[in-house]
Design a protein around this motif. Structure first.
Motif, PDB file in Angstrom:
ATOM      1  N   ASN A 267       0.819  -1.224   0.000  1.00 58.88           N
ATOM      2  CA  ASN A 267       0.000   0.000   0.000  1.00 58.88           C
ATOM      3  C   ASN A 267       0.848   1.268   0.000  1.00 58.88           C
ATOM      4  O   ASN A 267       0.640   2.185   0.807  1.00 58.88           O
ATOM      5  N   LYS A 268       1.806   1.319  -0.912  1.00 61.27           N
ATOM      6  CA  LYS A 268       2.612   2.525  -1.070  1.00 61.27           C
ATOM      7  C   LYS A 268       2.985   2.688  -2.541  1.00 61.27           C
ATOM      8  O   LYS A 268       2.848   1.752  -3.336  1.00 61.27           O
ATOM      9  N   ASP A 269       3.428   3.877  -2.882  1.00 60.83           N
ATOM     10  CA  ASP A 269       3.770   4.167  -4.278  1.00 60.83           C
ATOM     11  C   ASP A 269       4.729   3.112  -4.824  1.00 60.83           C
ATOM     12  O   ASP A 269       5.576   2.576  -4.089  1.00 60.83           O
ATOM     13  N   LEU A 270       4.574   2.838  -6.110  1.00 64.85           N
ATOM     14  CA  LEU A 270       5.336   1.763  -6.735  1.00 64.85           C
ATOM     15  C   LEU A 270       6.123   2.298  -7.924  1.00 64.85           C
ATOM     16  O   LEU A 270       5.583   3.007  -8.773  1.00 64.85           O
ATOM     17  N   LYS A 271       7.396   1.946  -7.982  1.00 65.72           N
ATOM     18  CA  LYS A 271       8.253   2.294  -9.115  1.00 65.72           C
ATOM     19  C   LYS A 271       8.939   1.023  -9.592  1.00 65.72           C
ATOM     20  O   LYS A 271       9.540   0.298  -8.789  1.00 65.72           O
ATOM     21  N   LEU A 272       8.859   0.761 -10.883  1.00 66.12           N
ATOM     22  CA  LEU A 272       9.459  -0.441 -11.447  1.00 66.12           C
ATOM     23  C   LEU A 272      10.606  -0.083 -12.384  1.00 66.12           C
ATOM     24  O   LEU A 272      10.582   0.958 -13.047  1.00 66.12           O
TER      25      LEU A 272
END
Length: 307
Positions: A267-272
């Protein structure tokens, strides 16, 4: 005695009427989804001849050079992966030359969902929690890439009126696969998705804006396009090869989904990352044998940036 009987009868009728009215005016979302919603969603499963057509339609800059129209066709199997009262998951599988199976996109439908990963730009998604009042009676469609990484999602109500059954939402999304490796002049697709169940199958109509998004600046709309994907129902026997492929590979991809769900549960921002060892995620997962499930978690972990 007679007055007492009349009073008791009137009191009973008032109480009975209030119960009936309470039931009659209770929204379906207070209990369960409208059965018509689930029926519409699940009707997208099956074997389809699909046509994909896109055309750029507008640009504010008169010097903009419109790109050529895109058209393609395919035979596609849509598999019901999972179903609960408030959830439906469906996997799309492309069939090439009758025997070659290509794992395509996945769509999950969640009733009155409040947790969203909203695409921002590039390979970034922002985690957003919406109040229950904002999604009351709505279904969230969550769309995933071929490797089950996130793509886009949005919430809206299914509409059943005058014999029509449709769902429509506008949300931000990455570039479509047909342009991902070809275009560098925009980085966000603001897409309006219209799914409608029709007599012959179903349609996915799109009205998309191609947007350049840069930090601390207003979005710049480069161009707009119209898309129409038509799913024409055919006999399920034509997709027998895809059905067999899914039976052999479904356990592997269940592990992949489980690992992604663990990432989403943060439940937190996601960067791939775009690539690891010069290869995108699907090129790491697709070559694995169905028995090599122990390699899935480390691969996905490598692609998730630590915030």
């Amino acid at each position: 005695m007679k007055k007492s009987f009349i009073f008791s009868t009137v009191l009973f009728l008032c109480l009975f009427s209030s119960i009936i009215l309470s039931v009659a005016f209770t929204s379906p979302s207070d209990n369960a989804p409208n059965p018509e919603d689930k029926k519409a969603i699940k009707s997208m499963c099956g074997c389809y001849e699909v046509s994909f057509d896109f055309a750029e339609t507008f640009a504010s800059d008169t010097a903009y050079k419109f790109h050529e129209n895109y058209s393609a066709g395919a035979l596609e199997w849509v598999e019901l992966v999972e179903e609960t009262p408030n959830f439906v998951s469906m996997q799309h599988l492309l069939i090439a030359n009758d025997t070659m199976i290509i794992k395509h996109w996945r769509q999950d439908w969640s009733y009155e969902n409040t947790d969203f990963y909203m695409f921002d730009k590039d390979k970034n998604w922002k985690f957003v929690q919406k109040p229950k009042s904002e999604v009351k009676g709505q279904w969230t469609q969550k769309v995933f890439q071929v490797d089950d990484s996130p793509r886009y999602e949005g919430s809206a109500s299914w509409v059943h009126i005058d014999g029509r059954h449709f769902w429509e939402n506008t949300t931000d999304a990455p570039l479509p696969r047909r342009e991902y490796s070809k275009r560098k002049d925009y980085n966000v697709t603001v897409r309006t998705n219209h799914h409608e169940i029709v007599k012959e199958g179903w349609t996915h109509e799109q009205d998309n804006d191609k947007v350049l998004r840069v930090d601390n600046k207003a979005d710049f709309k480069l161009a707009s396009e119209k898309g129409m994907n038509i799913y024409k129902k055919v006999d399920d026997s034509r997709c027998k090869s895809a059905q067999g492929w899914w039976t052999e590979n479904k356990d592997f991809w269940e592990v992949v989904r489980t690992e992604w769900n663990a990432v989403f549960a943060r439940n937190k921002d996601l960067k791939l990352k775009r690539v690891v060892d010069k290869k995108p995620l699907f090129m790491h997962l697709f070559p694995l044998e169905v028995t090599e499930t122990e390699k899935i978690k480390p691969i996905i972990t490598d692609f998730v940036e630590e915030n």
